[in-house]
Design a protein around this motif. Sequence first.
Motif, PDB file in Angstrom:
ATOM      1  N   THR A   8       0.843  -1.236  -0.627  1.00 27.39           N
ATOM      2  CA  THR A   8       0.115   0.305  -0.289  1.00 27.39           C
ATOM      3  C   THR A   8       0.753   1.764  -0.134  1.00 27.39           C
ATOM      4  O   THR A   8       1.996   0.523   0.748  1.00 27.39           O
ATOM      5  N   SER A   9       0.399   1.909  -0.962  1.00 26.87           N
ATOM      6  CA  SER A   9       0.996   3.421  -0.639  1.00 26.87           C
ATOM      7  C   SER A   9       0.774   4.436   0.581  1.00 26.87           C
ATOM      8  O   SER A   9       0.798   5.161   0.417  1.00 26.87           O
ATOM      9  N   TYR A 100      -5.304   0.194  -0.704  1.00 28.73           N
ATOM     10  CA  TYR A 100      -3.948   0.535  -0.616  1.00 28.73           C
ATOM     11  C   TYR A 100      -3.526   1.867  -0.650  1.00 28.73           C
ATOM     12  O   TYR A 100      -2.085   2.081  -1.293  1.00 28.73           O
ATOM     13  N   THR A 104      -0.936   4.323  -4.873  1.00 28.30           N
ATOM     14  CA  THR A 104      -0.943   3.084  -5.651  1.00 28.30           C
ATOM     15  C   THR A 104      -1.474   2.985  -6.593  1.00 28.30           C
ATOM     16  O   THR A 104      -1.450   2.919  -7.820  1.00 28.30           O
ATOM     17  N   LYS A 105      -3.110   3.635  -6.833  1.00 29.47           N
ATOM     18  CA  LYS A 105      -4.136   4.067  -7.412  1.00 29.47           C
ATOM     19  C   LYS A 105      -2.887   4.564  -8.502  1.00 29.47           C
ATOM     20  O   LYS A 105      -3.492   3.891 -10.128  1.00 29.47           O
ATOM     21  N   THR A 107      -0.026   5.104  -9.344  1.00 34.20           N
ATOM     22  CA  THR A 107       1.101   4.921  -9.907  1.00 34.20           C
ATOM     23  C   THR A 107       0.149   3.894 -11.328  1.00 34.20           C
ATOM     24  O   THR A 107       0.468   3.456 -12.690  1.00 34.20           O
TER      25      THR A 107
END
Length: 447
Positions: A8-9, A100, A104-105, A107
């Motif tokens: 997760t970011s 996440y 993350t989404k 990227t």
Amino acid sequence: MSTVVNPTSSGLEQDARRMHHDDKPLSPGNIAIGVVIGRMSEFFDFFVYGLGSILVFPKLIFPFASSPVAATLMSFAIFPLAFLARPVGSFAFMWIDRNYGRGTKLTIALVLLGGSTASIAFLPGYATIGYWAVALLALFRLGQGFALGGAWDGLASLLNLNAPPKHRGWYAMIPQLGAPIGFAIASILFFYLITNLSEADFLEWGWRYPFFVAFAINVVALFARLRIVASKEFGAAMAAQELQARPVFEMLSKHGHDVVIGAFAPLASFAMFHLVTIFPLSWVILNGGQSAAEFLLVQVAGAAVCTIGIVLSGVIADRIGRRRQLMIGASLIAVFSFSAPFLLDAGGKGQDAFILIGFAILGLTFGQASGAVSSRFTQYYRYTGAALTSDLAWLVGAAFAPLVALGLATNFGIIFIGGYLISGAICTLAALSLTHVLDQNEPGEGA
């Protein structure tokens, strides 16, 4: 027993917010730059494809068609697939966002967007792999749309949250600048290739270059966006639950009618969008008036005019209100619809006038379209509501415009594109009137 932890970011984003910008808050100007870069990269991807659907795909992918018009119509039939996939992408990426993190989404979405566009650069033609070329083109187009659904980052809303109360219209127009910039860059690239390569070289390998460039631009846009996502300002907005992704069905239970109204409010602008960018180039190539290269330069000039119109829309909206400004813009589109067919069918000078006038009106209306989409949502649901509403507005207003316009003009006469435009204007005026009756826009929105 070990536990598998999914990547997760969220933690990285929180660490970055603690490490950066502690002594220097992120200014609205920096946010604006990030927003424009992000929107420009998205529109560049889509316009590269749009121009390719006129200049390349009819000959490369659809040479089996009975005529150049039929080949272009087949190419335009693939065009809407991205807009059909976009709401699905929004739904899927909202889940990734919640579980996440926004980084993350973004990227995954931007790598997929750039990758889908760059993959088209490797696409063999129909002469090499037959109908598989059509299937792969459709697949990559769906990938573009699915990824764009995940590219919704909330940065435009962050910009709006940092805008002075009396300048909401000005800040609402800033994200829209990415459209004419992306279109101009794509058009200039194709102009250069067309004028410096033979037709055989252009169709064999030259057209592929802009699709490669799209991936590089998306990488730059990704870092520009992640920098803002890692800022304290973005973190504060997330903590205040102003930019968090909400479950789609939960949002619809609270704002279902706002989604429907919001999807129709910018319809005139979105209908106009592809009727001055994509459709006229196909009409000029198929019916003459001037060369494709000459017309691409005229469209670049039109993009410059559109940029001025977008800036003016922010000034006007702050003076008279966004809703009134949008209604005036829709009325201008309705008036333009009566002369547009005659200009486009009047040879080179008339086509130039069509582009310059059309882009000027587009700028005045498109400049406040994002505000029209999001203004009715409460802050708690605005991120998710604005994303889904924007998806539906593009689907209803713009997705099928090139296909419908060329089909109507070819089979029934160019006069029918005027009817298409005026129908969009009527929908916008009706939606804005209904909005006014049901509920005034939120205070301070410039509406």
